[in-house]
Design a protein around this motif. Structure first.
Motif, PDB file in Angstrom:
ATOM      1  N   ILE A  39      -9.680  -4.625  -5.159  1.00 21.24           N
ATOM      2  CA  ILE A  39      -9.022  -3.958  -4.405  1.00 21.24           C
ATOM      3  C   ILE A  39      -7.991  -4.944  -3.709  1.00 21.24           C
ATOM      4  CG2 ILE A  39      -9.285  -2.951  -2.109  1.00 21.24           C
ATOM      5  CD1 ILE A  39     -10.001  -0.906  -4.171  1.00 21.24           C
ATOM      6  N   ALA A  40      -6.983  -4.656  -3.569  1.00 20.95           N
ATOM      7  CA  ALA A  40      -5.934  -5.411  -3.018  1.00 20.95           C
ATOM      8  C   ALA A  40      -5.535  -5.103  -1.664  1.00 20.95           C
ATOM      9  CB  ALA A  40      -4.367  -5.220  -4.067  1.00 20.95           C
ATOM     10  N   LEU A  76      -7.642  -2.415  10.719  1.00 17.38           N
ATOM     11  CA  LEU A  76      -7.247  -1.801   9.283  1.00 17.38           C
ATOM     12  C   LEU A  76      -6.572  -0.524   9.377  1.00 17.38           C
ATOM     13  CD1 LEU A  76     -10.521  -3.387   9.626  1.00 17.38           C
ATOM     14  CD2 LEU A  76     -10.289  -2.837   6.912  1.00 17.38           C
ATOM     15  N   CYS A  77      -5.487  -0.607   8.575  1.00 17.31           N
ATOM     16  CA  CYS A  77      -4.530   0.570   8.252  1.00 17.31           C
ATOM     17  C   CYS A  77      -4.871   1.153   7.164  1.00 17.31           C
ATOM     18  CB  CYS A  77      -3.369   0.080   8.620  1.00 17.31           C
ATOM     19  SG  CYS A  77      -2.970  -0.483  10.192  1.00 17.31           S
ATOM     20  N   VAL A  78      -5.071   2.340   6.555  1.00 16.60           N
ATOM     21  CA  VAL A  78      -5.506   2.770   5.414  1.00 16.60           C
ATOM     22  C   VAL A  78      -4.825   4.011   5.240  1.00 16.60           C
ATOM     23  CG1 VAL A  78      -7.245   3.696   3.989  1.00 16.60           C
ATOM     24  CG2 VAL A  78      -7.849   1.881   5.602  1.00 16.60           C
ATOM     25  N   HIS A  79      -4.250   4.172   3.922  1.00 13.84           N
ATOM     26  CA  HIS A  79      -2.947   5.085   3.848  1.00 13.84           C
ATOM     27  C   HIS A  79      -3.549   6.393   3.205  1.00 13.84           C
ATOM     28  CE1 HIS A  79      -3.880   4.590  -0.635  1.00 13.84           C
ATOM     29  NE2 HIS A  79      -3.901   3.104  -0.278  1.00 13.84           N
ATOM     30  N   GLY A  80      -2.743   7.532   2.818  1.00  9.32           N
ATOM     31  CA  GLY A  80      -3.055   8.669   2.420  1.00  9.32           C
ATOM     32  C   GLY A  80      -3.491   8.858   0.974  1.00  9.32           C
ATOM     33  N   LEU A  81      -3.474   9.864   0.387  1.00 10.65           N
ATOM     34  CA  LEU A  81      -3.932  10.267  -1.068  1.00 10.65           C
ATOM     35  C   LEU A  81      -3.112   9.426  -1.953  1.00 10.65           C
ATOM     36  CD1 LEU A  81      -5.635  11.982  -2.851  1.00 10.65           C
ATOM     37  CD2 LEU A  81      -4.185  13.857  -2.856  1.00 10.65           C
ATOM     38  N   ARG A 135      -0.406   7.341  -1.599  1.00 12.02           N
ATOM     39  CA  ARG A 135       0.248   6.517  -0.950  1.00 12.02           C
ATOM     40  C   ARG A 135      -0.125   4.973  -1.328  1.00 12.02           C
ATOM     41  NH1 ARG A 135       4.658   7.501  -1.163  1.00 12.02           N
ATOM     42  NH2 ARG A 135       5.209   5.903   0.147  1.00 12.02           N
ATOM     43  N   ASN A 136       0.231   4.066  -0.389  1.00 13.55           N
ATOM     44  CA  ASN A 136      -0.046   2.681  -0.619  1.00 13.55           C
ATOM     45  C   ASN A 136       0.095   1.967   0.861  1.00 13.55           C
ATOM     46  OD1 ASN A 136       2.538   0.902  -0.546  1.00 13.55           O
ATOM     47  ND2 ASN A 136       2.632   2.636  -2.269  1.00 13.55           N
ATOM     48  N   SER A 137      -0.461   0.691   0.922  1.00 13.48           N
ATOM     49  CA  SER A 137      -0.474  -0.227   1.868  1.00 13.48           C
ATOM     50  C   SER A 137       0.887  -0.379   2.504  1.00 13.48           C
ATOM     51  CB  SER A 137      -1.123  -1.461   1.497  1.00 13.48           C
ATOM     52  OG  SER A 137      -0.443  -2.115   0.643  1.00 13.48           O
ATOM     53  N   GLU A 192      -0.022  -9.267  17.993  1.00 13.70           N
ATOM     54  CA  GLU A 192      -1.321  -9.750  18.939  1.00 13.70           C
ATOM     55  C   GLU A 192      -2.529  -9.514  18.240  1.00 13.70           C
ATOM     56  OE1 GLU A 192      -0.641  -7.784  22.971  1.00 13.70           O
ATOM     57  OE2 GLU A 192       1.091  -6.806  22.218  1.00 13.70           O
ATOM     58  N   CYS A 193      -2.568  -8.966  16.862  1.00 13.80           N
ATOM     59  CA  CYS A 193      -3.974  -8.890  16.379  1.00 13.80           C
ATOM     60  C   CYS A 193      -3.510  -9.276  14.872  1.00 13.80           C
ATOM     61  CB  CYS A 193      -4.542  -7.719  16.543  1.00 13.80           C
ATOM     62  SG  CYS A 193      -3.486  -6.314  16.148  1.00 13.80           S
ATOM     63  N   ARG A 194      -4.945  -9.423  13.865  1.00 12.90           N
ATOM     64  CA  ARG A 194      -4.587  -9.495  12.665  1.00 12.90           C
ATOM     65  C   ARG A 194      -4.564  -8.119  12.063  1.00 12.90           C
ATOM     66  NH1 ARG A 194      -9.555 -12.288   8.913  1.00 12.90           N
ATOM     67  NH2 ARG A 194      -8.365 -11.928   7.014  1.00 12.90           N
ATOM     68  N   VAL A 195      -3.754  -7.677  11.072  1.00 16.00           N
ATOM     69  CA  VAL A 195      -3.743  -6.289  10.420  1.00 16.00           C
ATOM     70  C   VAL A 195      -4.248  -6.374   9.133  1.00 16.00           C
ATOM     71  CG1 VAL A 195      -2.360  -4.387  10.388  1.00 16.00           C
ATOM     72  CG2 VAL A 195      -2.135  -5.829  12.139  1.00 16.00           C
ATOM     73  N   ILE A 196      -4.895  -5.688   8.584  1.00 14.38           N
ATOM     74  CA  ILE A 196      -5.430  -5.582   7.158  1.00 14.38           C
ATOM     75  C   ILE A 196      -4.949  -4.325   6.630  1.00 14.38           C
ATOM     76  CG2 ILE A 196      -7.279  -5.699   5.484  1.00 14.38           C
ATOM     77  CD1 ILE A 196      -6.801  -8.206   7.009  1.00 14.38           C
ATOM     78  N   CYS A 197      -4.249  -4.143   5.550  1.00  9.57           N
ATOM     79  CA  CYS A 197      -3.804  -3.055   4.863  1.00  9.57           C
ATOM     80  C   CYS A 197      -4.026  -2.895   3.545  1.00  9.57           C
ATOM     81  CB  CYS A 197      -2.291  -2.951   5.021  1.00  9.57           C
ATOM     82  SG  CYS A 197      -1.434  -3.035   6.568  1.00  9.57           S
ATOM     83  N   PRO A 198      -5.186  -2.153   3.051  1.00  9.52           N
ATOM     84  CA  PRO A 198      -5.595  -2.276   1.750  1.00  9.52           C
ATOM     85  C   PRO A 198      -4.872  -1.276   0.847  1.00  9.52           C
ATOM     86  CG  PRO A 198      -7.143  -1.219   3.013  1.00  9.52           C
ATOM     87  CD  PRO A 198      -6.103  -1.584   4.016  1.00  9.52           C
ATOM     88  N   ASP A 199      -4.910  -1.429  -0.213  1.00 13.13           N
ATOM     89  CA  ASP A 199      -4.459  -0.355  -1.422  1.00 13.13           C
ATOM     90  C   ASP A 199      -5.829   0.324  -1.861  1.00 13.13           C
ATOM     91  OD1 ASP A 199      -1.788  -0.585  -1.236  1.00 13.13           O
ATOM     92  OD2 ASP A 199      -1.720  -2.172  -2.939  1.00 13.13           O
ATOM     93  N   VAL A 200      -6.157   1.589  -1.474  1.00 13.54           N
ATOM     94  CA  VAL A 200      -7.456   2.041  -1.748  1.00 13.54           C
ATOM     95  C   VAL A 200      -7.224   2.079  -3.367  1.00 13.54           C
ATOM     96  CG1 VAL A 200      -8.730   4.487  -1.986  1.00 13.54           C
ATOM     97  CG2 VAL A 200      -7.253   3.543   0.244  1.00 13.54           C
TER      98      VAL A 200
END
Length: 311
Positions: free
Chosen positions: A19-20, A34-39, A41-43, A56-64
């Motif tokens: 997983i990237a 954590l920000c996770v995309h739709g069916l 889509r991608n990060s 102000e914070c750490r943000v992790i956006c994975p590619d499902v």
């Protein structure tokens, strides 16, 4: 704000897969979103939002798995929520692991510093369902949950419309041709600028060996809609009408913000009304000019999320 790229090894019934993810902000920050995309889509859908939150914070956006830079699954039947939840648990373990101080091996007496104290989840459509399922688990680390145009009930008709965008190996001769198609099928994202549409198009396709451009997901992801049994995705009493997760919704204990496109056919006003009736403290923000789902690129959409997560 800039980001770094990371990956983590996960396991599904068919074998291992990688997983990237994009990692925005400072790794030392004790607040992770954590920000996770739709069916399909991608990060990169979250670039605008992540750049703002990362101040102000750490943000992790994975590619499902099966999307973006993540690997495709050999067994298409493994594209299901049990896989997505297991992958999310691995990613959560990665980003919440206590940080080891530098030169740990050289200086005695140093201890690893604590992991994040606050873990929040922003999920669009499918990403929201993953977040809701995780938030309903006993001992869930999710502090606050943002559901972008999705709730505990989605009609089969709406799901069928979304599925229509996924099937087949669609290709384009140019990125401009891909953008024209994306502007049409993603029109419900809202009134985006030319720059924003170009951003979506550029990150929605890759150049294939034949020189054409193809969408950055495995067409096999549509298998999750073909009725495969999934222990992590219970069928509620109203399953003949659609996805019924009201029982899951009842188990969510954390504060929730629902974002809704005013013209959405996926998250209906009736569903939102019932969600509020069952959770009176639910916060709801509706955006005119958008359907399914608001792109989270406009300042008013970003501001609503910042108020909820950072306020």
């Amino acid at each position: 704000m800039s980001y770094s790229r990371g990956s983590v090894l996960c396991l599904s019934p068919g074998g291992f897969h990688r997983i990237a993810y994009l990692d925005w902000g400072r790794a030392s920050t004790r607040h992770v979103v954590l920000c996770v995309h739709g069916l399909a889509r991608n990060s990169r859908d979250f670039d605008f939002l992540a750049a703002e939150l990362a101040r102000e914070c750490r943000v992790i956006c994975p590619d499902v798995v099966g999307r973006g830079d993540s690997e495709w699954l050999a067994d298409k039947g493994d594209y299901r929520f049990s896989t997505y939840l297991a992958d999310a648990a691995v990613l959560l373990a990665r980003v919440t692991a206590p940080a080891r101080p530098r030169f740990l091996g050289m200086i005695s007496g140093l201890q690893a510093t604590g992991g994040p104290k606050r873990i929040d989840w922003v999920g669009t459509s499918m990403g929201g369902l993953i977040g809701m399922l995780l938030a309903a688990k006993p001992g869930s680390p999710i502090r606050r949950l943002v559901l972008n145009d999705v709730g505990p009930f989605v009609s089969w008709g709406s799901l069928s419309r979304l599925k229509g965008y996924v099937g087949g190996g669609r290709s384009f001769q140019t990125v401009a041709a891909a953008e024209s198609w994306i502007r049409e099928v993603c029109a419900p994202f809202g009134r985006l600028s030319d720059r924003q549409w170009r951003h979506l198009a550029r990150h929605s396709v890759f150049k294939a060996e034949g020189g054409d451009y193809r969408l950055r997901y495995d067409p096999g992801i549509g298998e999750m809609m073909r009725g495969h049994s999934d222990p992590e995705f219970p069928l509620g009493p109203n399953f003949l009408a659609g996805i019924d997760l009201w029982g899951v919704w009842a188990q969510v204990r954390c504060p929730v913000l629902v974002l809704r496109g005013a013209d959405s056919d996926v998250l209906t006003r009736a569903t939102v009304d019932r969600m509020q009736a069952e959770k009176p403290d639910l916060r709801v923000v509706e955006f005119a000019g958008a359907g399914h789902a608001p792109a989270l690129m406009e300042q008013d959409q970003i501001a609503a999320i910042k108020r909820f997560l950072l306020g």
